[in-house]
Scaffold this active site. Structure first.
Site, mmCIF file in Angstrom:
data_model
loop_
_atom_site.group_PDB
_atom_site.id
_atom_site.type_symbol
_atom_site.label_atom_id
_atom_site.label_comp_id
_atom_site.label_asym_id
_atom_site.label_seq_id
_atom_site.Cartn_x
_atom_site.Cartn_y
_atom_site.Cartn_z
ATOM 1 N NE ARG A 45 -3.660 -2.042 2.686
ATOM 2 C CZ ARG A 45 -4.788 -2.290 2.024
ATOM 3 N NH1 ARG A 45 -5.210 -1.446 1.092
ATOM 4 N NH2 ARG A 45 -5.491 -3.374 2.268
ATOM 5 C CB ALA A 46 0.143 4.774 -0.693
ATOM 6 C CB THR A 62 5.861 8.632 1.508
ATOM 7 O OG1 THR A 62 6.554 7.951 0.462
ATOM 8 C CG2 THR A 62 6.470 8.233 2.834
ATOM 9 C CB THR A 66 0.115 -1.661 -7.164
ATOM 10 O OG1 THR A 66 1.004 -0.977 -8.045
ATOM 11 C CG2 THR A 66 -0.659 -2.701 -7.949
ATOM 12 C CG ASP A 123 15.980 7.231 0.795
ATOM 13 O OD1 ASP A 123 16.963 7.874 1.193
ATOM 14 O OD2 ASP A 123 15.068 7.734 0.120
ATOM 15 C CE LYS A 169 11.127 6.225 -3.595
ATOM 16 N NZ LYS A 169 10.822 4.832 -3.249
#
Lengths: 515, 515
Positions: free
Chosen positions: A208-209, A211, A216, A269, A301
């Protein structure tokens, strides 16, 4: 330092401390004083009768209303992990620090670690023997320049080994993954029906989302049930050759979720962490063939082609050593893909492409066909370069739509049709010219402010894309929201920055390698 | 992402979460859902009426017995910091990450940070805007090779600037500090009365033991009250020229305590962190002249002379730039100093030296005189090299003892005389020969197991030191404990390792620079 034999009554404390176990001890509990416990110290809680044990961080309770002096409280997750009942007798002791912390200290000192070090660290992480502080120390020591790619492989292998692994019993299990960051971009919902219609196995699970305005799983949920258990998942995939499910149910690479719970609030990240996170999940999910999509653009990104190439090589190195057949494609990420941003609006775009609607967003259609084509070429019987044509044929003949309907039916159709939010605002071009920039980050922000992904009908609908000619006052996009307060926030956000830039000349096209 | 205007009733939750603020929200609270809060997320709690605010980590409560749906709970420290009352109206919002985290990310990426970066980071740390995870990330990024010495200066200055600072109103305020790790070693309790008897100002505050069997504050507490408030401290120092107090009351360099609460459980103790921690506290305490003692030995904190020299230069660089008159001495740390290990046993050694008892431990006496001599030479009227003789004179004429009695009287004499633990065990030499090694770490461990520092009379009393000739079966040391379970643990520990090694020849003397 332990005096064994002081027994306490176990009590479940109704506090959810997420991925960190917390034990609660009353300040006047005799053990608290004689043992010299300190708040925030790590303790082990042991069953008096058998070998069940859980590790937790200590909080000290001053209020008899929360728990009694002769009790030992555990937060929800810790209580579940210990697996005892309220009132069972337990004892508490200072936890010895996890042995693998020694390896973390060597990493902090700049040393390279062995495969066995990573395995013992990750075992301790999965066993909840690391506090969040300790995980943070490990992740920072491993971040940026801290890790050789060989070490990255060890870390990824350790993450796979410490969880369950799905086995589909077939030699070719396809999967795809986009590193994210591009609003819209729901190619997975087109790739899966195309590939499955071809007969290739593609048991796709998505997140799930976190941020973003939609993942999807969020978008698929507007059409079908996505929260499937493992048995349903297997049945559907066996029947339909593919699925579009939420991946949260399976315990695949559980270390990944734990580490992410620390990486996310820290905004850590690094490329290495991304590679190990993605590949460990995919290998654990039983994938044998994997296509990775790295979008590049000034607000994506990955912002420079050089960084994308470096990331690609990292994926290839680790993927090859894991025995994956892995391909990486670098795609154009300079603006959102498709028109809708937000679950229902994106689902509408997907359906239009599947219906071969001439009004369907051509960028979403084209990118999905290219990606599906590359995956189809994993099939030894498909000649190199022919994948795209096969994918297009599957789409144009309606076989992709039929497969999507079958998958939706198998997962459980969502009977409530999606609706766009009732509150609508037009955002118009401040001047005449060409759209030279659409900011992915700002468009995602506006869609989230409007309520996506929680409000399925909320989001942004783009009427113009880069290169389009616009007149001053012409509508660039619409904002949809379900609640007035969200709507106000989103509108407020557009006043700071509409996310579009208009220039006198059309933007120069960027070159991307053909897929 | 905030919807303003949802008000909750503040409630103090009787849970002590140490240095980390925690906010508690009921799972069924409407705000929890509409705002999309997550457990472990950072939130800000704001007063509805004024500007009071506190930051906290969110825990989610499932139990109406702990708090109601329309309440917002705060852990003890967070409640104090917000400064409101139970039942006051507050609202909760997602906390924006502290801006200084950007600098932390630059540090993680290997950049050098500016003075302004360190100041903003430390301000945010002191303002409780950092989670422990974030502090851990900062500390690991700064540890080991991560920091230029110029940066260390910035960090230290920031730690001083963000707290209170004592001002003694005199141009020469002496202080001393030992980096620790050597059991016994209570030189401070001899240096202070000697230096104060000379007339030099030495307002000494010390810590309690953290991982050792006794800190100076623990040992002094067997003789006098040490928990003095700032006013008493000032009065006593003005009258007696010195004191031996616990330093926990003043809010000096508060960032240090917060960072240590993360460093300790992580066992992070890089030289840089040691230097900034010690020097920030000393500068904040108003010291102008400082003597640092670095003991070196195979089981000391610093194990090689090279490392000691590197650490000395780091102290000198930062100390000089802070405007301190700083001297560093490197001392012999190959075995415990004095005979007793544990509060009461160490106090006995100190008193024997002060009484000029011929049976007093000569190593403790000699080292204390050397250190006191070096401090006395801070006095411009004392000729270089004469300090030791002055110190010896002060000790031998009984003026040091008189000063110690005056300080004890001023702080408040402890009327209950210290007693050694009633349980005693002799540990004997397993063979004949010479004592060639006494392991500081193991002796400290045995003393702690026996109950030190909590049980004042517990610990170890060494009858033999390195170089002594022993016969098989001769007593090496005694273990004292107050409680049978502690006693058993300590005895058990000696079975693993008695901490002494006996050899055929006396150990080779090590060379240390004269003090």
């Amino acid at each position: 330092m332990n005096r064994p034999g002081i027994h306490l009554k176990l009590r479940r404390i109704g506090i959810d401390t997420f991925k960190e176990n917390v034990a609660y001890l009353h300040r006047d509990c005799p053990v608290y004083h004689t043992e010299g416990f300190q708040a925030l110290a790590k303790v082990e809680v042991n069953s008096v009768k058998n070998h069940q044990q859980v590790l937790a961080v200590l909080n000290v309770v001053n209020d008899g209303g929360i728990m009694a002096i002769d009790e030992l409280g555990l937060s929800e997750q810790a209580f579940e992990q210990l697996g005892l009942k309220d009132g069972n007798m337990v004892c508490i002791a200072h936890a010895t620090p996890p042995e693998s912390l020694d390896a973390v200290h060597r990493k902090i000192a700049g040393e390279c670690l062995h495969a066995s070090d990573y395995l013992s660290i990750i075992k301790d992480v999965v066993g909840n023997r690391y506090s969040r502080m300790e995980m943070s120390a490990f992740l920072v020591a491993c971040s940026e320049s801290g890790m050789e790619r060989e070490e990255l492989l060890y870390l990824t292998e350790a993450m796979v080994e410490t969880g369950e692994k799905l086995d589909w019993g077939e030699p070719l299990v396809a999967d795809k993954h986009c590193i994210g960051g591009i609003p819209g971009n729901r190619t997975t919902m087109l790739v899966v029906p195309i590939v499955a219609a071809h007969g290739m196995l593609i048991p796709k699970t998505s997140s799930r989302a976190i941020t973003s305005p939609s993942g999807t799983a969020d978008t698929m949920e507007t059409l079908a049930r996505v929260d499937l258990d493992l048995k349903d998942l297997h049945d559907i995939v066996r029947r339909e050759r593919g699925c579009l499910a939420w991946g949260g149910r399976a315990k695949l690479a559980p270390a990944d979720d734990i580490l992410i719970s620390v990486e996310r609030p820290l905004s850590l990240d690094s490329p290495g962490q991304m590679v190990s996170s993605i590949l460990s999940k995919k290998v654990a999910a039983g994938a044998t063939h994997l296509l990775i999509d790295i979008p590049v653009g000034p607000t994506a990104k990955v912002r420079r082609m050089n960084d994308a190439l470096r990331l690609r090589k990292l994926f290839e190195y680790v993927g090859d050593r894991l025995g994956l057949h892995l391909e990486v494609v670098i795609t154009n990420g300079e603006q959102p893909i498709g028109r809708g941003i937000g679950p229902a609006l994106e689902a509408r775009d997907v359906i239009k492409v599947l219906e071969n609607d001439p009004d369907a967003p051509s960028d979403l259609r084209e990118k999905s066909l290219r990606l599906a084509g590359r995956i189809l070429e994993f099939d030894p019987d498909v000649r190199g370069g022919q994948g795209y044509a096969i994918a297009r044929d599957i789409l144009e003949t309606g076989r992709a739509m039929a497969k999507m309907q079958a998958i939706i039916g198998a997962q459980g159709v969502n009977e409530e049709p999606y609706v766009r939010g009732a509150l609508v605002m037009e955002v118009v071009a401040p001047e005449s010219g060409f759209v030279v920039e659409i900011n992915n980050l700002q468009m995602a922000r506006i869609a989230r402010m409007a309520g996506a992904p929680m409000d399925k009908g909320a989001g942004v609908d783009l009427l113009k894309k880069m290169g389009d000619k616009v007149e001053a006052g012409e509508v660039l996009y619409l904002i949809y929201a379900e609640f007035p307060s969200d709507f106000d926030f989103a509108v407020e956000q557009t006043k700071k920055d509409i996310g579009f830039r208009i220039g006198d000349n059309p933007p120069a096209p960027r070159y991307f390698p053909p897929l």
